[in-house]
Design an enzyme around this catalytic site. Structure first.
Site, PDB file in Angstrom:
ATOM      1  N   ASP A 145      56.737  29.685  38.935  1.00 61.51           N
ATOM      2  CA  ASP A 145      55.519  30.177  38.308  1.00 61.51           C
ATOM      3  C   ASP A 145      55.038  29.064  37.388  1.00 61.51           C
ATOM      4  O   ASP A 145      55.621  28.807  36.338  1.00 61.51           O
ATOM      5  CB  ASP A 145      55.822  31.459  37.523  1.00 61.51           C
ATOM      6  N   LYS A 172      44.525  29.306  32.655  1.00 65.09           N
ATOM      7  CA  LYS A 172      45.060  28.463  31.596  1.00 65.09           C
ATOM      8  C   LYS A 172      44.682  26.999  31.823  1.00 65.09           C
ATOM      9  O   LYS A 172      44.084  26.371  30.970  1.00 65.09           O
ATOM     10  CB  LYS A 172      46.574  28.632  31.506  1.00 65.09           C
ATOM     11  N   TRP A 180      57.838  36.293  31.079  1.00 64.90           N
ATOM     12  CA  TRP A 180      57.269  36.312  32.430  1.00 64.90           C
ATOM     13  C   TRP A 180      58.354  36.187  33.491  1.00 64.90           C
ATOM     14  O   TRP A 180      58.289  36.842  34.533  1.00 64.90           O
ATOM     15  CB  TRP A 180      56.215  35.207  32.561  1.00 64.90           C
TER      16      TRP A 180
END
Length: 362
Positions: free
Chosen positions: A174, A198, A103
Site C-alpha cells: 500500500d 495524497k 492502515w
C-alpha cells in the site's frame, strides 16, 4: 498581495498549483470540445486519450514493464484491503502482514475474513514509532501466498527505507501516501496500489499496478467487480470510471515529468524533510516520536515538550496560513504532510513559525 497559504493536510492533500490552474482553464470547455471533461462520456475519444496518456506516463515515470497491468479503480485503498486476499490468497498458504500502523492493521483484519492471514511483525507495542528490520520478523516463510506492507504510515510518521523480500513470495505494498516520492524498483513488487488523494491527485481513484501472472490466481467465484481480471480485460472501463479524478492524476504525472521525474522528487523531498527534522532535533521545545531510522519523508509528526501549548500552536499557525497541522485524532500532536506538491517555501515558513513560537513561549 495576500500571504500564501500552505496546506499540510495528510489527505486529501495539496496539489501542484500549475495542475490546479490547468484544470481550471480546461474545466468549462475541455480542449475545444465545447463542454467540460467532467460531463464527457468515458467512451468518448477525449477521455480515452486521457486514460491512455496517464497509464503511459505512469509506466514511464516508475519504470513499469509490460508484465504488469495498470488499473484505475474506485473504492479507495480500503477496498483493496479486501480485494487483495479475495484475489491473491492461495489455499494452504498463509498471507503474511507487517502491522506498522492503522492502515496495515485494517488490511490484516480484512484478510483474516478470507483465510490464513498472519502478522509477522507488529509495531503496536512501540506505538508504531519503529519498523523493525525484516530480518527480525517472525514467521517469514517462502511458502507464503504473499507478503503485505504499508510503505508509509501517515498517522505515526514512519516509512520503509528498505523493502522486505522473501525469495519467490510476491510483495504487495500500500503506497497510498508515498507513491512516486522517490525512485523504486517495480520488479521487487508483485503489486502496489495507492489512493490518489495524497501524492497523485484528488480523492476518487485508486491506482493499482499488478503483475499479470499474479492476477491470474483469482478464482472464478470472485464477484465480477472485485476481480482484478475484470478491470485488466476492460482497460479499467468495465463500469464508468472516475473520469475527472483520472484526468487530474494525468496532469500530476505530467507535472512530475516536467519537474525531472522521481530523481527530482526524491531530491526535493529529502531537502524538505531534512530541513524540518533538523530543526526539531536541535530544538528544546519540540521532539519527533518516530524512530529516526524509520522517519517518513512525507509525514513529519512532532510534539511540543509542553503539550498544553499544542492547541495554541495549531491555532496560531493556521492564522498565518500554515493549515491542517493538527495530528491524527488517534495520536494528537502535530503532523506536517510534505508531499511532492508541497513547496520548500512552505516548510521554510513552518520552521520560521516554529522557532518564533518556541521563543515566545520559552
Amino acid at each position: 498581495m495576500t500571504n500564501p497559504v500552505y496546506n499540510f493536510s495528510a489527505g486529501p492533500a495539496t496539489l501542484p498549483k500549475e495542475v490546479m490552474l490547468k484544470a481550471q482553464a480546461e474545466f468549462v470547455d475541455f480542449r475545444g470540445i465545447g463542454f467540460g471533461l467532467i460531463e464527457a462520456s468515458h467512451r468518448g475519444p477525449a477521455f480515452q486519450q486521457i486514460i491512455d496518456e496517464a497509464e503511459a506516463d505512469l509506466r514511464e515515470i516508475a519504470g513499469i514493464p509490460d508484465t504488469y497491468s495498470v488499473l484505475f479503480l474506485q473504492g479507495g485503498a480500503s477496498t483493496q484491503f479486501a480485494m487483495i486476499p479475495m484475489n491473491l490468497m492461495v489455499d494452504g498458504k498463509p498471507a503474511l502482514y507487517a502491522d506498522t500502523g492503522a492502515w496495515a492493521a485494517k488490511a490484516l483484519k480484512e484478510a483474516k475474513l478470507f483465510g490464513d492471514a498472519r502478522a509477522v511483525f507488529s509495531g503496536k507495542q512501540d506505538n508504531y514509532t519503529t519498523i523493525a528490520p525484516s530480518t527480525e520478523w517472525e514467521g517469514m516463510t517462502g511458502d507464503a501466498a504473499y507478503l503485505y506492507i504499508c510503505s508509509n504510515n501517515t498517522i505515526f510518521g514512519t516509512q520503509y527505507h528498505d523493502v522486505p523480500e522473501i525469495d519467490g513470495v510476491p510483495l504487495i505494498a500500500d503506497m497510498s501516501s508515498d507513491i512516486l516520492c522517490r525512485p523504486f524498483d517495480v520488479n521487487k513488487f508483485g503489486m502496489f496500489f495507492a489512493g490518489a488523494q495524497k501524492n497523485l491527485g484528488p480523492a476518487g481513484v485508486t491506482v493499482v499496478v499488478i503483475r499479470k501472472d499474479l492476477a491470474e490466481r483469482a478464482k472464478a467465484s470472485i464477484p465480477t467487480m472485485l476481480n482484478y481480471n475484470t478491470h485488466i480485460d476492460t482497460g479499467s472501463m468495465f463500469n464508468t470510471p472516475p473520469v475527472f479524478a483520472i484526468y487530474m492524476v494525468g496532469l500530476v504525472l505530467k507535472w512530475i515529468k516536467e519537474k525531472g521525474g522521481l530523481a527530482a522528487m526524491d531530491k526535493a523531498n529529502r531537502a524538505k524533510a531534512a530541513l524540518l527534522y533538523d530543526f526539531i532535533d536541535h530544538s528544546d521545545a519540540y521532539y519527533g516520536p518516530a524512530n529516526p531510522a524509520n522517519r517518513s519523508l512525507m509525514n513529519v509528526t512532532f510534539r511540543l515538550n509542553n503539550p498544553d501549548l499544542e492547541p495554541a500552536f495549531i491555532e496560531q499557525a493556521s492564522a498565518i496560513g500554515l493549515k491542517s497541522l493538527k495530528g491524527h485524532r488517534s495520536v494528537g500532536g502535530m503532523r506536517a504532510s510534505i508531499y511532492n506538491a508541497m513547496p520548500k517555501a512552505g516548510v521554510e515558513k513552518l520552521v520560521e513559525f516554529m522557532a518564533d513560537f518556541a521563543k515566545k513561549n520559552a
